[in-house]
Design a protein around this motif. Structure first.
Motif, short mmCIF file in Angstrom:
data_model
loop_
_atom_site.label_atom_id
_atom_site.label_comp_id
_atom_site.label_asym_id
_atom_site.label_seq_id
_atom_site.Cartn_x
_atom_site.Cartn_y
_atom_site.Cartn_z
N VAL A 61 13.04 0.55 6.30
CA VAL A 61 12.14 0.08 5.34
C VAL A 61 11.16 1.16 4.78
O VAL A 61 10.97 1.42 3.67
N VAL A 62 10.46 1.56 5.69
CA VAL A 62 9.24 2.51 5.52
C VAL A 62 9.39 3.69 4.77
O VAL A 62 9.07 4.16 3.76
N LEU A 69 6.07 5.20 -3.09
CA LEU A 69 4.63 5.46 -3.19
C LEU A 69 4.42 6.82 -3.57
O LEU A 69 3.49 7.07 -4.12
N ALA A 70 5.04 7.75 -3.07
CA ALA A 70 4.70 9.13 -3.02
C ALA A 70 5.21 9.71 -4.69
O ALA A 70 4.32 10.36 -5.16
N CYS A 90 2.25 9.42 3.11
CA CYS A 90 2.71 8.08 2.83
C CYS A 90 3.30 7.30 4.19
O CYS A 90 3.04 6.05 4.14
N ILE A 91 4.19 7.80 4.81
CA ILE A 91 4.98 7.59 5.93
C ILE A 91 3.71 7.35 7.05
O ILE A 91 3.60 6.12 7.37
N CYS A 92 3.05 7.93 7.20
CA CYS A 92 1.68 7.77 8.27
C CYS A 92 0.95 6.68 7.76
O CYS A 92 0.71 5.87 8.49
N CYS A 93 0.74 6.50 6.61
CA CYS A 93 -0.14 5.60 6.12
C CYS A 93 0.45 4.23 6.16
O CYS A 93 -0.43 3.28 6.21
N CYS A 96 1.62 4.03 10.38
CA CYS A 96 0.41 3.90 11.52
C CYS A 96 -0.11 2.51 11.72
O CYS A 96 -0.25 1.93 13.12
N PRO A 97 -0.48 1.65 10.78
CA PRO A 97 -0.96 0.46 10.91
C PRO A 97 0.09 -0.45 11.51
O PRO A 97 -0.29 -1.30 12.44
N ILE A 98 1.57 -0.33 11.20
CA ILE A 98 2.39 -1.32 11.89
C ILE A 98 2.56 -0.81 13.24
O ILE A 98 2.73 -1.69 14.16
N MET A 99 2.81 0.42 13.64
CA MET A 99 3.11 0.69 15.19
C MET A 99 1.66 0.42 15.89
O MET A 99 1.79 0.20 17.06
N SER A 100 0.46 0.70 15.26
CA SER A 100 -0.78 0.23 16.29
C SER A 100 -0.63 -0.99 16.16
O SER A 100 -1.27 -1.67 17.46
#
Length: 155
Positions: A61-62, A69-70, A90-93, A96-100
């Motif tokens: 997905v990501v 996005l990039a 963009c991957i971090c953006c 990060c919220p999903i994994m958090s």
């Protein structure tokens, strides 16, 4: 970097393991009040849970979403390293919220929206710095060592 699905899967697996392990170490250190030799061992307990989740999310997905996005602000004619950096951020953006959220639900004592936001807020700066300066370059080096391209001889 990866030129086919097998290489993409290998690259994503290496990235997921190293990125997730680094972030787990960071979170364990936050939760225990510092980094000790035990921190690195404690992080190994969460790795078998979180790394496959990260791999599946990023591979299916990501990764595609982050590239789209990039390229909404990058051009294919831009320097390849800047495109790599843009995709990584963009991957971090996205990750990060999903994994958090997943980590909050699996490993935090309280499963509230506030706990999730705090976890995400604490993780995001570390995730971007870890990705851009350490994990990303290390994984690309490992990947290049595994999949060395043969140089053609010129007569």
């Amino acid at each position: 970097m990866p030129k086919n699905k097998v290489q993409d899967a290998v690259f994503t697996a290496i990235m997921a393991i190293i990125m997730v392990y680094g972030m787990i170490v960071y979170n364990v250190a936050l939760n225990t009040g510092g980094v000790t030799s035990e921190t690195f061992l404690l992080a190994l307990h969460e790795l078998p849970i979180m790394a496959p989740i990260a791999f599946i999310l990023e591979f299916f997905v990501v990764g595609k979403l982050a590239k789209r996005l990039a390229f909404s602000f990058m051009k294919p004619t831009d320097r390849p390293q800047f495109i790599t950096y843009a995709v990584s951020i963009c991957i971090c953006c996205i990750m990060c919220p999903i994994m958090s959220l997943i980590a909050t639900m699996l490993f935090k004592d309280t499963h509230t929206f506030g706990t999730f936001i705090q976890t995400w807020g604490m993780n995001f700066p570390c995730a971007v710095l870890w990705q851009m300066f350490y994990c990303g370059p290390l994984v690309r080096l490992i990947f290049r060592l595994i999949f060395r391209e043969k140089k053609s001889k010129q007569a």
